[in-house]
Motif scaffolding. Structure first.
Motif, PDB file in Angstrom:
ATOM      1  N   THR A 198       0.817  -1.214   0.000  1.00 10.70           N
ATOM      2  CA  THR A 198       0.000   0.000   0.000  1.00 10.70           C
ATOM      3  C   THR A 198       0.854   1.268   0.000  1.00 10.70           C
ATOM      4  O   THR A 198       0.524   2.243  -0.664  1.00 10.70           O
ATOM      5  CB  THR A 198      -0.935   0.005   1.237  1.00 10.70           C
ATOM      6  OG1 THR A 198      -1.501  -1.282   1.385  1.00 10.70           O
ATOM      7  CG2 THR A 198      -2.032   1.037   1.091  1.00 10.70           C
ATOM      8  N   SER A 199       1.952   1.244   0.727  1.00 11.39           N
ATOM      9  CA  SER A 199       2.817   2.433   0.712  1.00 11.39           C
ATOM     10  C   SER A 199       4.281   2.001   0.684  1.00 11.39           C
ATOM     11  O   SER A 199       4.885   1.747   1.727  1.00 11.39           O
ATOM     12  CB  SER A 199       2.559   3.302   1.952  1.00 11.39           C
ATOM     13  OG  SER A 199       3.525   4.333   1.998  1.00 11.39           O
ATOM     14  N   LYS A 201       6.609   3.827   0.005  1.00 12.94           N
ATOM     15  CA  LYS A 201       7.454   4.936   0.476  1.00 12.94           C
ATOM     16  C   LYS A 201       7.799   4.734   1.959  1.00 12.94           C
ATOM     17  O   LYS A 201       8.878   5.098   2.407  1.00 12.94           O
ATOM     18  CB  LYS A 201       6.721   6.270   0.302  1.00 12.94           C
ATOM     19  CG  LYS A 201       7.509   7.448   0.844  1.00 12.94           C
ATOM     20  CD  LYS A 201       6.718   8.723   0.898  1.00 12.94           C
ATOM     21  CE  LYS A 201       7.390   9.729   1.813  1.00 12.94           C
ATOM     22  NZ  LYS A 201       6.626  10.938   2.010  1.00 12.94           N
ATOM     23  N   GLU A 221      -0.712  12.134   3.735  1.00  7.76           N
ATOM     24  CA  GLU A 221      -0.476  10.687   3.837  1.00  7.76           C
ATOM     25  C   GLU A 221      -0.933  10.103   5.185  1.00  7.76           C
ATOM     26  O   GLU A 221      -0.954   8.891   5.370  1.00  7.76           O
ATOM     27  CB  GLU A 221       1.019  10.384   3.661  1.00  7.76           C
ATOM     28  CG  GLU A 221       1.547  10.702   2.282  1.00  7.76           C
ATOM     29  CD  GLU A 221       3.062  10.688   2.235  1.00  7.76           C
ATOM     30  OE1 GLU A 221       3.605  10.456   1.157  1.00  7.76           O
ATOM     31  OE2 GLU A 221       3.709  10.927   3.282  1.00  7.76           O
TER      32      GLU A 221
END
Ligand code: F3S
Length: 240
Positions: A198-199, A201, A221
């Protein structure tokens, strides 16, 4: 107690070695203790500065800045910056490890980290001046050129074999802007990978466990991170 011993295996081994030395070779034990105190003193003098430097990198320098100047896409500029950082550093090589770890955590590339570490270890400017004084300028210059070529080559080769996921990361190394910490409890994580999918980052999978790779959470975010934490089947993600 078991956990403490497990996480400090090396220290325990050294302690046992000292006890053995003290019993069988007392004079060597005294000499070893003197040497150890010398290095502890040296570390105590240098490490506070290094810890401040790593805290500054972790807390104040945005990930984008490190990625741009030391990351995979930084090219020749990244190599040059890494070379200069290592060359103009001070202190023993072990002081370079926390700095490099902080840089890696913020997106520096493996090859550039090799350049920082290697230049720090073998071609620091103060060391070069001493080398020229004792062994002559010609010796120093030729060794510098050959060592530099080797360092660039080693950086390139290392980056082909060692990937970011192979480097152990601290899940909650740094603080986000408002004092919150994003962390993954490694004992709870069952490696389902929802967070990293999902992320990418903020999360990455390493050895079938999720780790936090960025504490930088933009206001837009925050909701996403909260949703990921809710979706985690093991309730391993914390933002507090
Ligand atoms: Fe682990 Fe939860 Fe992510 S189980 S892989 S932390 S979603």
């Amino acid at each position: 107690m078991k956990n403490i011993i497990k996480t400090n295996k090396l220290l325990v081994l050294v302690f046992i070695a000292y006890i053995a030395l003290a019993i069988f070779m007392p004079s060597k034990a005294t000499q070893s203790l003197k040497n150890s105190f010398y290095y502890v003193k040296e570390m105590l003098m240098i490490m506070p500065v290094i810890l401040i430097l790593t805290s500054l990198i972790t807390a104040w320098i945005p990930r984008k800045t490190i990625e741009k100047n030391f990351g995979k896409g930084s090219g020749l500029k990244g190599t040059l910056f890494s070379f200069l950082l290592g060359s103009f550093s001070a202190g023993p090589i072990y002081a370079a490890f926390p700095v490099c770890k902080a840089l890696l955590g913020k997106g520096a590339s493996i090859s550039n980290i090799v350049v920082v570490l290697s230049t720090w270890a073998v071609i620091k400017v103060p060391m070069l001046l001493n080398e020229a004084k004792f062994l002559g300028t010609e010796f120093m210059v030729i060794r510098w050129i050959l060592t530099t070529i080797s360092i660039l080559l080693i950086g390139f080769i290392t980056s082909k074999f060692v990937k970011d996921k192979d480097i152990p990361k601290d899940g909650d190394l740094s603080m986000v802007g408002d004092g919150q910490r994003l962390s993954v409890n490694q004992d709870y994580c069952i490696g389902c990978g929802i967070c990293a999918k999902t992320s990418d980052k903020h999360f990455e999978m390493a050895n079938k466990k999720a780790i936090v790779i960025s504490q930088e959470i933009l206001p837009c975010e925050e909701k996403l991170i909260e949703e990921i934490a809710e979706k985690c089947p093991a309730n391993a993600i914390k933002l507090k």
